[in-house]
Design an enzyme around this catalytic site. Sequence first.
Site, mmCIF file in Angstrom:
data_model
loop_
_atom_site.group_PDB
_atom_site.id
_atom_site.type_symbol
_atom_site.label_atom_id
_atom_site.label_comp_id
_atom_site.label_asym_id
_atom_site.label_seq_id
_atom_site.Cartn_x
_atom_site.Cartn_y
_atom_site.Cartn_z
ATOM 1 N N CYS A 171 0.709 -1.353 -0.219
ATOM 2 C CA CYS A 171 -0.216 -0.201 -0.073
ATOM 3 C C CYS A 171 0.671 1.344 -0.070
ATOM 4 C CB CYS A 171 -1.300 -0.128 1.055
ATOM 5 S SG CYS A 171 -1.949 -1.504 0.967
ATOM 6 N N HIS A 311 -3.014 7.852 6.176
ATOM 7 C CA HIS A 311 -2.514 7.261 5.808
ATOM 8 C C HIS A 311 -3.811 7.129 5.767
ATOM 9 C CE1 HIS A 311 -2.150 3.217 3.273
ATOM 10 N NE2 HIS A 311 -2.403 2.616 4.511
ATOM 11 N N GLU A 322 -0.157 5.610 13.101
ATOM 12 C CA GLU A 322 -0.287 6.885 12.173
ATOM 13 C C GLU A 322 -0.400 7.956 12.969
ATOM 14 O OE1 GLU A 322 -1.793 8.238 8.443
ATOM 15 O OE2 GLU A 322 -2.825 7.135 9.461
ATOM 16 N N LYS A 343 -9.696 8.504 2.567
ATOM 17 C CA LYS A 343 -9.955 7.123 1.964
ATOM 18 C C LYS A 343 -11.690 7.530 2.521
ATOM 19 C CE LYS A 343 -6.084 4.346 2.342
ATOM 20 N NZ LYS A 343 -5.088 5.795 2.420
ATOM 21 N N HIS A 348 -9.915 2.124 -0.281
ATOM 22 C CA HIS A 348 -8.540 2.139 0.025
ATOM 23 C C HIS A 348 -8.014 1.654 -1.188
ATOM 24 C CE1 HIS A 348 -4.607 1.408 1.389
ATOM 25 N NE2 HIS A 348 -4.725 0.939 1.909
ATOM 26 N N PHE A 407 0.811 -3.737 4.931
ATOM 27 C CA PHE A 407 1.044 -4.705 4.196
ATOM 28 C C PHE A 407 2.460 -5.326 4.335
ATOM 29 C CE2 PHE A 407 -3.258 -6.100 5.074
ATOM 30 C CZ PHE A 407 -3.668 -5.592 5.560
#
Length: 423
Positions: A171, A311, A322, A343, A348, A407
């Site tokens: 990502c 994010h 975050e 998002k 996403h 990830f």
Amino acid sequence: MAGQRRVVITGIGVVAPGGIGREAFWDLITSGRTATRTISTFDPGQFRSRVAAEADFDPLAHGLTPRQARRMDRAAQFAAVCAAEALADSGLAVADLPPERTGVAIGSAVGCTTSLEREYAVVSDSGAQWLVDPAYAVPHLYDYLVPSSLAREVSWAVGAEGPATVVSTGCTSGIDAVGHGCELVREGSVDVVLAGASDAPISPITVACFDAIRATTPYNDDPEHASRPFDNTRRGFVLGEGAAVFVLEEYERARARGARVYAEVSGFASRCNAFHMTGLRPDGRELAAAVTGALDDARIAPTAVDYVNAHGSGTKQNDRHETAAVKTALGQHAYAVPVSSIKSMIGHSLGAIGSIEIAACALAIQRDTVPPTANLHVPDPECDLDYTPLTARELPVDTVLTVGSGFGGFQSAMVLTAAGSAR
């Protein structure tokens, strides 16, 4: 970056849920509207999470030929259409690009998954046949297997004969591909790069994978409000799709031809937490290190940041990780700077989202507007920064920090600054 060439964004192309093209995208994310809905491209009834942010995209209506539409996976179509829009927006034509001095860097997390899965279902009779019959496969099946086809399509479209690269870091692919493209310009390998990312992951196999780890939202009865970053009622992210591609140019070259400059890419850094495939340390130490590295690369103090593009995936683990990282990296200034997650409106899109968020950041600088975080009604008490809830905010925006977390432990950060800023 002392002594290095400066890199600026002179063209932006976007395919996103809620609208195709740069202006439709900006209108959506500044209005606070959401583009999340029940999945329509296949029957999602068997899945835990049945919502996504889909792009209403017709390849023929957006400039591709029937042959291109037949040959190219949806993600490749997105990338090609974005590249064409970015090039036109920059004021350049293909004939203006010196082939050997033009590069391509495209990011993607899952490549041509949609077509690869579709074709496997055909050749295996939907999995009934262990020994598949290749006679039923399309002649372009190999293109769907290798992610390099994404960079190839963009390179062919613009006649680029310089370095062509696919970056796949989960990502963070979208940030990392633009970062790689900037390095090519900085080091003098090329003068122009078409850089960005594309993903079209809304397919049964992707939905099943995220269902298995319960990462996506179960709010199927209320798709519009299913993506809830930083909200205490959030229960996972909403899958999306899309792409963004930029024309990156050496600053003096852009200035000499009188190009409009959206923003300068002033700093970039990436880290890996070497910790867990999907887990994150709650202190956000590695993401904070990436932010500090990007600020140092840009030679900018934390207090100069006017907006943080988060994010903001909408999982408790990410949002708290975050928040901690931003506090560590920006110190007390973290409480004074607006933060938001787009998002919440466009979902996403995995590897593509980092580039789509860079587009939002460049436009925020150009238009002095911070997009909101939609659906933020019940703030998580552990997420106590200014997340710009519900409504866009007009204010001077000269320096933007955008971050990504993926990830595998990937953590990336990029700093964009207003054109003409003293360096």
